[in-house]
Structure formats: C-alpha cells, structure tokens
Enzyme design. Structure first.
Site, PDB file in Angstrom:
ATOM      1  N   LYS A   1       0.842  -1.195   0.000  1.00  0.00           N
ATOM      2  CA  LYS A   1       0.000   0.000   0.000  1.00  0.00           C
ATOM      3  C   LYS A   1       0.880   1.249   0.000  1.00  0.00           C
ATOM      4  O   LYS A   1       2.101   1.168   0.137  1.00  0.00           O
ATOM      5  CB  LYS A   1      -0.908  -0.006   1.234  1.00  0.00           C
TER       6      LYS A   1
ATOM      7  N   ARG B   1      -9.155   0.227  16.386  1.00  0.00           N
ATOM      8  CA  ARG B   1      -9.139   0.923  15.109  1.00  0.00           C
ATOM      9  C   ARG B   1     -10.190   0.254  14.235  1.00  0.00           C
ATOM     10  O   ARG B   1     -11.368   0.478  14.420  1.00  0.00           O
ATOM     11  CB  ARG B   1      -7.720   0.884  14.509  1.00  0.00           C
TER      12      ARG B   1
ATOM     13  N   TYR C   1      18.363  29.546   8.032  1.00  0.00           N
ATOM     14  CA  TYR C   1      17.268  30.412   8.462  1.00  0.00           C
ATOM     15  C   TYR C   1      17.248  30.529   9.987  1.00  0.00           C
ATOM     16  O   TYR C   1      17.301  29.534  10.696  1.00  0.00           O
ATOM     17  CB  TYR C   1      15.923  29.871   7.983  1.00  0.00           C
TER      18      TYR C   1
ATOM     19  N   MET D   1      13.777  24.350   1.729  1.00  0.00           N
ATOM     20  CA  MET D   1      12.967  23.669   0.717  1.00  0.00           C
ATOM     21  C   MET D   1      13.830  22.856  -0.249  1.00  0.00           C
ATOM     22  O   MET D   1      13.446  21.749  -0.657  1.00  0.00           O
ATOM     23  CB  MET D   1      12.136  24.679  -0.073  1.00  0.00           C
TER      24      MET D   1
END
EC number: 5.1.1.1
Length: 361
Positions: free
Chosen positions: A34, A133, A258, A306
């Site tokens: 999955k 669950r 940063y 990023m």
C-alpha cells in the site's frame, strides 16, 4: 550534476521477502505494498515480489493499478470497500476484501440480492482485539460469520484476522492480551488466521498463523524500536542521494541557515547538499542528523530548507562540489535519520515528492 535520486534495489526486496519466509516458514505471505509500495513504487515492488502469495493494499485504486499492470496474484483490500458500488468491481477483478463493520456486511448482503456475481468474493473478517481501530467486537464474531456464510456472493471459507497494537515493543504484555482475545474469538472455527505484521513476524511466534502480513520489513526497515533492519539481516531497498553544490570555509561563531539556529563553534568547512523538504526530506530533522559523504558520517546543521540542507564537513574536509551525499539507505540506516527527525521511517519513505528522480536496479 545529479540532484535528488532514489535508487531502489529490487534484489534487496527479494532478499527481504526470503527473510520473511525463513522467519515464518509455515505461513503464506501477504506482501503489503500500500501507499505506493511504502513510497518505493507500487508496480515495481509487486513485480519484484512475485514469490509472495498475495498483495495487500489499502485502496481499491491500488488494486486496479496492480491488475492493469498484469499482476494476477491474490490482492486483498486491507480496509475493505468504502462504497457499495465497488462490490461488483471486487468480484469482477477477483479481489479479496476485509470486512470490519456492519455497514460493509449489510452492503454485501444487499449485493447478493441485486447483482449477478459468478465467483463468490473471498472475505477476510477483521476482529478488533484491542487496537481500537478497525474490526468488529469479539462478541460479534459468531453473528458475522453466520451472516457471511449465508451470503450468496461470499465465499464460505473465510479468513479471520486481527492487528496488534504493540508488536513493535518487545515484551509488551498487551500483545499476549490481544493474542488470547483472538484465540478465544476464533477457536470455534477452522478458517485460516492472520495476525502478524512485520514486527510480529520478527518476534512473536504465536502470531505467525496461516498468513503473515509483512510491510515495512520488506523495504529493509526494522519496526522494532532501537533497531535497524541490518540487525535482522534485512537489506535497505531505497538509497536516497544527492550531491554537494557548495563547499566553503567559515569562521567560528558563524550562524547557519534560516534564523541562525546553529552557530559554528570553531572554524570549519560547510557543505550544502541539494535536498530539502521540497524533495521530501524531513523538515524537522535536527542538528546532528547523519548524512553520509565520502564514506563518513557528517552532521546536518541549521534548518532544513525547501531545496537544501547544510552539513558540517569539518575543518580538514577534502570534499568537493559534486561529491555524492547519501541521505539514507546503503551505509546509512533510515531508522537513524527518522530518529533525528522525531518521526518513523514509514513516514519518511512515503513522503518523497515528484521532484526526486528514480532508478530501479
């Protein structure tokens, strides 16, 4: 210059499947693929794991993609179907489905009166033994079994299954509580049983029933806290790498990145690697997160950007622009990176973005 590259070893996948079979020699193996094969590529993973007995997916779209790619083995929908209209597709494509609630059962019963289903659908009945669950309550097992066996569109030979909440915690007594609950709920039936996920396949012999359902271990990762896959003779399947795009000398007391959240304690050489959260590298990786460059571990310093991370190469560094940097995989267990990012390897593997290039070997 190559930037972010995810290299996937298909032979490592096959090695890890062989390890599963050694650990559970009496069990059939459902290879869980999955979430796009845990981020490794759904089709490529399934094709490589052709010696598995079945494949487990979470969404019917994943099952369709496997069939479209020519995968003819058993495919099990681990969360079942979400809409009644999917029942016909499940039957036509010979999928098997988990049933874990009253709504799904009622929709199967309704389909039996409205649809012409030639081949009955194989059902895995999920029992909640303490995960809280998915799954029916243990007190509902007799009712569900009776109704499923009376349903014309359901194959009478069911599979009973459950899921362990704490299998990755060695010696957690709750595992035995759940195993006992499952035994009490299922002992009246001669159906096949399935309990073990990756962790249980590794450490809980009582959970290795007719079927085991390995997931993360197939990809070379140990789910056991404090371990790496290497300690279980598993091979890392994905190696994520990039390259140094900057190497510079800096003085002591130089803020990095940063916010200047890390300051050089002494003169050193900093390297910038072309990888960042835009590629799926974990933004919350802490100072000291390991990166492998030229055969040695160097620490990440400053905030993840990023497109870039900064590493402290050390004052005696001989590294150059263009040198390869391994973010995880061969030589650097992903479990170590996940620990530094205060997350789990599962999440990191699943969050790589489309900017990353892929290579299957």
């Amino acid at each position: 210059m190559k930037t972010a590259l995810a290299q996937v070893s298909l032979s490592a996948l096959q090695h890890n499947l062989a390890q599963v079979k050694q650990m559970a020699p009496e069990s059939q193996v459902m290879a869980v693929c999955k979430a796009n094969g845990y981020g490794h590529g759904l089709i490529e993973v399934a094709q490589a794991l052709n010696k598995a007995d079945a494949f487990g997916v979470a969404r019917i779209e994943e099952a369709f993609n496997l069939r479209a790619a020519g995968i003819n083995k058993t495919i099990v929908l681990l969360e079942g179907f979400f809409e009644a209209k999917d029942i016909a597709s499940i039957a036509v494509n010979h999928f098997q489905t988990v049933i874990h609630n009253e709504k799904q059962l009622a929709e199967l019963e309704q389909a039996a009166t409205e649809l012409e289903i030639g081949i009955p659908i194989k059902v895995w009945l999920k029992i909640d033994t303490g995960m809280s669950r998915l799954g029916i309550h243990v007190s509902q097992v007799d009712e569900f079994v009776s109704r499923l066996q009376a349903c014309a569109c359901v194959h009478p030979d069911l599979v009973l299954m459950t899921h362990l909440a704490c299998a990755d915690e060695l010696n957690n007594k709750y595992n035995q509580t759940q195993l006992m609950a499952f035994k009490q709920a299922s002992s009246a039936y001669s159906f096949s049983h399935s309990i073990a996920n990756s962790a249980a396949t590794m450490v809980l012999d009582r959970a290795k029933q007719n079927w085991v359902r390995p997931g993360i271990m197939l990809y070379g990762v140990s789910p056991i806290e404090g371990e790496t896959g290497l300690e279980r003779n598993l091979k890392p399947v994905m190696t994520l790498s990039s390259q140094l795009i900057s190497v510079k000398k800096v003085d002591a007391n130089t803020p990095v990145g940063y916010g200047g959240t890390w300051v050089t304690p002494s003169k050193t050489i900093l390297g910038v690697v072309a990888i960042g959260y835009g590629d799926g590298y974990p933004r919350h990786a802490k100072n000291g997160t390991p990166v492998l460059i030229n055969g040695r571990i160097v620490p990440l310093v400053g905030r993840v950007s990023m497109d870039m991370i900064t590493v402290d190469l050390g004052c005696d560094s001989q590294d150059n622009i263009g040198d390869k940097a391994v973010l995880w995989g061969a030589g650097l267990p992903i479990e170590k990176v996940a620990e530094s990012a205060e997350t789990i390897a599962y999440e990191i593997l699943c969050q790589l973005t489309t900017r990353v290039k892929w290579k299957y070997i």
